[in-house]
Scaffold this active site. Structure first.
Site, PDB file in Angstrom:
ATOM      1  N   HIS A 217       0.829  -1.209   0.000  1.00 27.44           N
ATOM      2  CA  HIS A 217       0.000   0.000   0.000  1.00 27.44           C
ATOM      3  C   HIS A 217       0.862   1.258   0.000  1.00 27.44           C
ATOM      4  CE1 HIS A 217       0.881   0.657   4.285  1.00 27.44           C
ATOM      5  NE2 HIS A 217       0.599  -0.628   4.509  1.00 27.44           N
TER       6      HIS A 217
ATOM      7  N   CYS B 150       3.482  -4.859   6.702  1.00 29.17           N
ATOM      8  CA  CYS B 150       3.036  -4.547   5.344  1.00 29.17           C
ATOM      9  C   CYS B 150       4.179  -3.937   4.537  1.00 29.17           C
ATOM     10  CB  CYS B 150       1.853  -3.582   5.382  1.00 29.17           C
ATOM     11  SG  CYS B 150       0.301  -4.357   5.871  1.00 29.17           S
TER      12      CYS B 150
END
Length: 393
Positions: free
Chosen positions: A231, A247
């Site tokens: 992301h 992440c």
């Protein structure tokens, strides 16, 4: 009478000699004066204009021959502009923080100094993995996307720097896939993340809506692994650092571009390869990154295995590459000082410094077709970073 004649002749010759000497002296003075006049007129000529350095080309998308090549991109050297930090330069050239700091170990990251030469490590040895879908190399903190090539078209690779998980929140290795995609995501922190923030005196809400303060940025590619995703970020200077909860973060401009290219179902492979070997032409390249602090494998043994594999591939056998000898001194230097720079270690009598001295220079401006538009509003200044450092306990 004869004595008088001899005296007269002596005077005449003496006068003639003096005249000749004077004439010779005047001739020399004239020539010197002419030289002086010539040199003066030469120095008065305008100095030829220095040819401007070339503008770099963006280093995020390449075409290559997968049968013959393992290396893409070009190494460059630029000069620091006033007010630049290495973080600014990294984003300008689509690099992560650790990449540019490792490539320039003797430079102050926040006060590099106007006019200092900076190595831009935008040449990459591709990871040792199938060249399809997304391949992420944690040691390089870099993503490589291999879109499927249409018949008759060359293979392409798109590469961008990443931020990865902290030591206590490691990004997992292995294979997965893109499970879903979403623009303007809502972030729902996991209970463990909320607990950590509360412990640090920074409580989080149960739900963080879309917007500029959302840690997931504007686009998210969710992985099939629960709670993991690729992301964007609201903190661009964190790219190229171990700063996430597992992440994989990307610069806002990079995730926005790649979001539209990556379909749901794309395979994703996460590897950890700090030492990469690959062929370009008849040269074998070695690219070494610092080993992650929690990576306890025997990397000398792994390197020997990689070297044997590199010397037995079809690329190596093509064009009589098996006859190429490795510059062992250079090879050892690259391993001893991992600087994220791809080096041809089969060039005899080459050192790392001589290779850098021969590297092409380029302008320190946004490259042609760069992903970033140069907006500095999201970048931390050197003053801000130094102030934050002073406030750290």
């Amino acid at each position: 009478m004869s004595n008088l004649f001899e005296l007269q002749m002596s005077r005449t010759l003496s006068s003639s000699s003096r005249y000749g000497w004077v004439c010779s002296l005047l001739s020399v003075l004239f020539l010197l004066g002419g030289c002086q006049s010539f040199l003066t007129s030469q120095s008065a000529l305008p100095t030829p204009a220095t040819k401007p350095l070339p503008i770099a080309v963006a280093s995020h998308e390449f075409s290559f021959d997968p049968v013959r090549e393992d290396v893409v991109g070009t190494l460059r050297v630029i000069t620091v502009n006033e007010e630049d930090t290495l973080s600014d330069i990294a984003r300008r050239f689509n690099l992560g923080y650790e990449e540019i700091v490792n490539a320039n170990p003797d430079v102050d990251p926040w006060l590099p100094g106007t006019g200092t030469e900076i190595v831009i490590p935008t040449q990459f040895v591709l990871p040792d993995a199938p060249r399809k879908g997304i391949v992420i190399n944690l040691a390089a903190m870099r993503l490589f996307y291999f879109p499927k090539a249409a018949p008759g078209e060359p293979q392409k690779v798109i590469t961008h720097p990443l931020g990865i998980g902290r030591v206590e929140w490691k990004t997992p290795e292995g294979t997965t896939k893109i499970a879903s995609k979403k623009e303007n995501p809502t972030w729902i922190p996991t209970p463990s993340i909320r607990k950590e923030h509360a412990k640090n005196g920074d409580p989080l809400p149960a739900v963080v809506p879309p917007g500029p303060d959302n840690p997931m940025g504007s686009h998210v590619l969710k992985l099939a692994w629960p709670n993991y995703a690729i992301h964007g970020t609201d903190k661009p200077p964190s790219i190229g650092l171990r700063g996430s909860h597992g992440c994989l973060r990307m610069y806002p401009e990079d995730i926005a571009r790649i979001y539209g290219k990556v379909p749901v179902g794309t395979p994703v492979r996460v590897v950890n390869q700090p030492r990469l070997l690959g062929w370009r032409g008849r040269a074998l390249y070695l690219q070494a990154y610092p080993i992650l602090e929690d990576d306890k494998r025997n990397h000398d043994k792994l390197l020997k295995k990689s070297l044997r594999a590199a010397r037995s591939t079809p690329k190596e056998k093509r064009n009589a590459q098996h006859q190429v000898r490795i510059n062992q001194i250079l090879f050892n230097e690259v391993i001893r000082s991992p600087r994220a720079i791809a080096i041809p270690v089969t060039q005899p009598h080459m050192t790392l410094q001589t290779y850098l001295d021969r590297t092409a220079r380029a302008q320190n401006t946004l490259p042609l077709n760069a992903t970033w538009n140069g907006d500095m509003s999201g970048q931390l200044t050197a003053t801000e970073v130094l102030e934050m450092a002073d406030q750290e306990p």
